[in-house]
Design a protein around this motif. Structure first.
Motif, short mmCIF file in Angstrom:
data_model
loop_
_atom_site.label_atom_id
_atom_site.label_comp_id
_atom_site.label_asym_id
_atom_site.label_seq_id
_atom_site.Cartn_x
_atom_site.Cartn_y
_atom_site.Cartn_z
N ASN A 11 0.81 -1.22 0.00
CA ASN A 11 0.00 0.00 0.00
C ASN A 11 0.84 1.27 0.00
OD1 ASN A 11 -2.44 -1.36 -0.01
ND2 ASN A 11 -2.43 -1.61 2.21
N GLY A 12 2.16 1.11 0.01
CA GLY A 12 3.03 2.29 0.02
C GLY A 12 3.14 2.91 -1.36
N THR A 13 4.08 3.81 -1.50
CA THR A 13 4.30 4.47 -2.78
C THR A 13 4.82 3.45 -3.79
OG1 THR A 13 4.86 6.48 -1.61
CG2 THR A 13 5.55 6.35 -3.89
N VAL A 14 4.24 3.45 -4.96
CA VAL A 14 4.65 2.53 -6.01
C VAL A 14 5.74 3.21 -6.83
CG1 VAL A 14 3.90 1.24 -8.02
CG2 VAL A 14 2.36 1.53 -6.09
N LEU A 15 6.95 2.65 -6.80
CA LEU A 15 8.05 3.22 -7.57
C LEU A 15 7.99 2.77 -9.02
CD1 LEU A 15 10.92 2.81 -4.97
CD2 LEU A 15 9.59 4.85 -5.49
N ASP A 38 -15.70 8.58 -16.96
CA ASP A 38 -15.49 9.76 -16.11
C ASP A 38 -15.05 9.35 -14.71
OD1 ASP A 38 -17.81 8.65 -15.21
OD2 ASP A 38 -18.99 10.49 -15.26
N GLN A 39 -14.37 8.22 -14.61
CA GLN A 39 -13.91 7.69 -13.32
C GLN A 39 -12.41 7.93 -13.15
OE1 GLN A 39 -15.98 5.96 -11.04
NE2 GLN A 39 -17.64 6.65 -12.37
N VAL A 40 -11.97 8.01 -11.90
CA VAL A 40 -10.54 8.11 -11.60
C VAL A 40 -10.22 7.05 -10.55
CG1 VAL A 40 -10.39 10.57 -12.10
CG2 VAL A 40 -10.88 9.83 -9.77
N GLY A 41 -8.95 6.72 -10.44
CA GLY A 41 -8.54 5.76 -9.41
C GLY A 41 -7.43 4.85 -9.88
N LYS A 42 -7.16 3.86 -9.05
CA LYS A 42 -6.06 2.93 -9.29
C LYS A 42 -6.65 1.54 -9.51
CE LYS A 42 -3.65 2.17 -5.65
NZ LYS A 42 -2.71 2.33 -4.54
N VAL A 43 -6.15 0.85 -10.54
CA VAL A 43 -6.55 -0.54 -10.80
C VAL A 43 -5.29 -1.40 -10.71
CG1 VAL A 43 -7.55 -2.16 -12.45
CG2 VAL A 43 -8.46 0.18 -12.28
N VAL A 44 -5.30 -2.35 -9.78
CA VAL A 44 -4.18 -3.27 -9.60
C VAL A 44 -4.56 -4.60 -10.23
CG1 VAL A 44 -2.64 -4.40 -7.96
CG2 VAL A 44 -3.55 -2.12 -7.44
N VAL A 45 -3.77 -5.03 -11.19
CA VAL A 45 -4.04 -6.27 -11.92
C VAL A 45 -3.00 -7.31 -11.52
CG1 VAL A 45 -4.31 -7.35 -14.18
CG2 VAL A 45 -5.03 -4.97 -13.85
N VAL A 60 -8.30 -8.37 -11.54
CA VAL A 60 -8.21 -7.24 -10.62
C VAL A 60 -8.06 -7.79 -9.20
CG1 VAL A 60 -9.51 -5.30 -9.65
CG2 VAL A 60 -9.49 -5.70 -12.09
N THR A 61 -7.26 -7.11 -8.39
CA THR A 61 -6.99 -7.59 -7.05
C THR A 61 -6.97 -6.44 -6.05
OG1 THR A 61 -5.53 -9.05 -5.77
CG2 THR A 61 -4.47 -7.52 -7.29
N THR A 65 -8.66 0.91 -6.22
CA THR A 65 -9.49 1.91 -5.55
C THR A 65 -10.79 2.20 -6.30
OG1 THR A 65 -8.36 3.76 -6.63
CG2 THR A 65 -7.47 3.02 -4.50
N ASN A 66 -10.90 1.73 -7.55
CA ASN A 66 -12.12 1.95 -8.32
C ASN A 66 -12.36 0.74 -9.21
OD1 ASN A 66 -14.19 2.79 -10.03
ND2 ASN A 66 -13.47 4.91 -10.07
N THR A 67 -13.49 0.06 -9.02
CA THR A 67 -13.78 -1.15 -9.79
C THR A 67 -14.78 -0.90 -10.93
OG1 THR A 67 -15.49 -1.76 -8.19
CG2 THR A 67 -13.29 -2.71 -7.86
N ALA A 68 -14.89 0.35 -11.35
CA ALA A 68 -15.78 0.66 -12.48
C ALA A 68 -15.32 -0.13 -13.71
CB ALA A 68 -15.75 2.16 -12.78
N ALA A 69 -16.28 -0.74 -14.39
CA ALA A 69 -15.97 -1.57 -15.56
C ALA A 69 -15.18 -0.81 -16.62
CB ALA A 69 -17.25 -2.14 -16.16
N CYS A 70 -15.45 0.50 -16.76
CA CYS A 70 -14.76 1.28 -17.79
C CYS A 70 -13.27 1.48 -17.47
CB CYS A 70 -15.45 2.62 -18.02
SG CYS A 70 -15.52 3.71 -16.59
N LEU A 71 -12.84 1.18 -16.25
CA LEU A 71 -11.42 1.19 -15.89
C LEU A 71 -10.86 -0.23 -15.84
CD1 LEU A 71 -11.30 3.79 -12.97
CD2 LEU A 71 -11.00 4.18 -15.42
#
Length: 107
Positions: A11-15, A38-45, A60-61, A65-71
Motif C-alpha cells: 500500500n506504500g508508494t509505487v516506484l 469519467d472515473q478516476v482511481g487505481k486498478v491493480v491487476v 483485478v486484485t 481503488t475503483n472497480t468501475a468496468a470502464c477502468l
C-alpha cells in the motif's frame, strides 16, 4: 527473497508500476486510449506469467481503488499484452502485479 518469489503489491508508494521478481520486462505499454469513462482511481491487476514471459491470466486484485468496468476491463486487456523476457529457470507460473493509475484530463 528467492529470485523468483511471487511479487506482492503493497500500500506504500509505487516506484514501478509493474512487479515480477527476478524477471526483466520486454514489452510494456501503459497507454490506454479511446475509453470513455469519467472515473478516476487505481486498478491493480494480478498477472500470472509463464517461463516464456507471457501473461496467462490477469485479474483485478486488492489495492484497486475503483472497480468501475470502464477502468477494469481496459486495464485487464492491457495487462495481457505485457511481456517479460523468456527465462527457462523461472517457475512454470509466476505471480506479479501491474498498476494502472487513472486521472482526469483537464482540456
Amino acid at each position: 527473497l528467492p529470485t523468483y518469489s511471487n511479487s506482492f503489491y503493497g500500500n506504500g508508494t509505487v516506484l514501478k508500476n509493474f512487479h515480477l521478481n527476478g524477471r526483466i520486462i520486454e514489452k510494456t505499454d501503459f497507454e490506454i486510449t479511446g475509453i470513455i469513462c469519467d472515473q478516476v482511481g487505481k486498478v491493480v491487476v494480478k498477472v500470472k506469467v509463464n517461463k516464456e514471459g507471457r501473461v496467462t491470466t490477469a485479474e483485478v486484485t486488492r489495492g484497486t481503488t475503483n472497480t468501475a468496468a470502464c477502468l477494469v476491463v481496459p486495464s485487464i486487456e492491457k495487462a495481457k499484452l505485457f511481456k517479460w523476457k523468456e527465462d527457462k529457470n523461472a517457475p512454470d507460473v509466476q505471480i506479479g502485479y501491474i498498476v494502472f493509475i487513472f486521472t482526469q484530463e483537464i482540456p
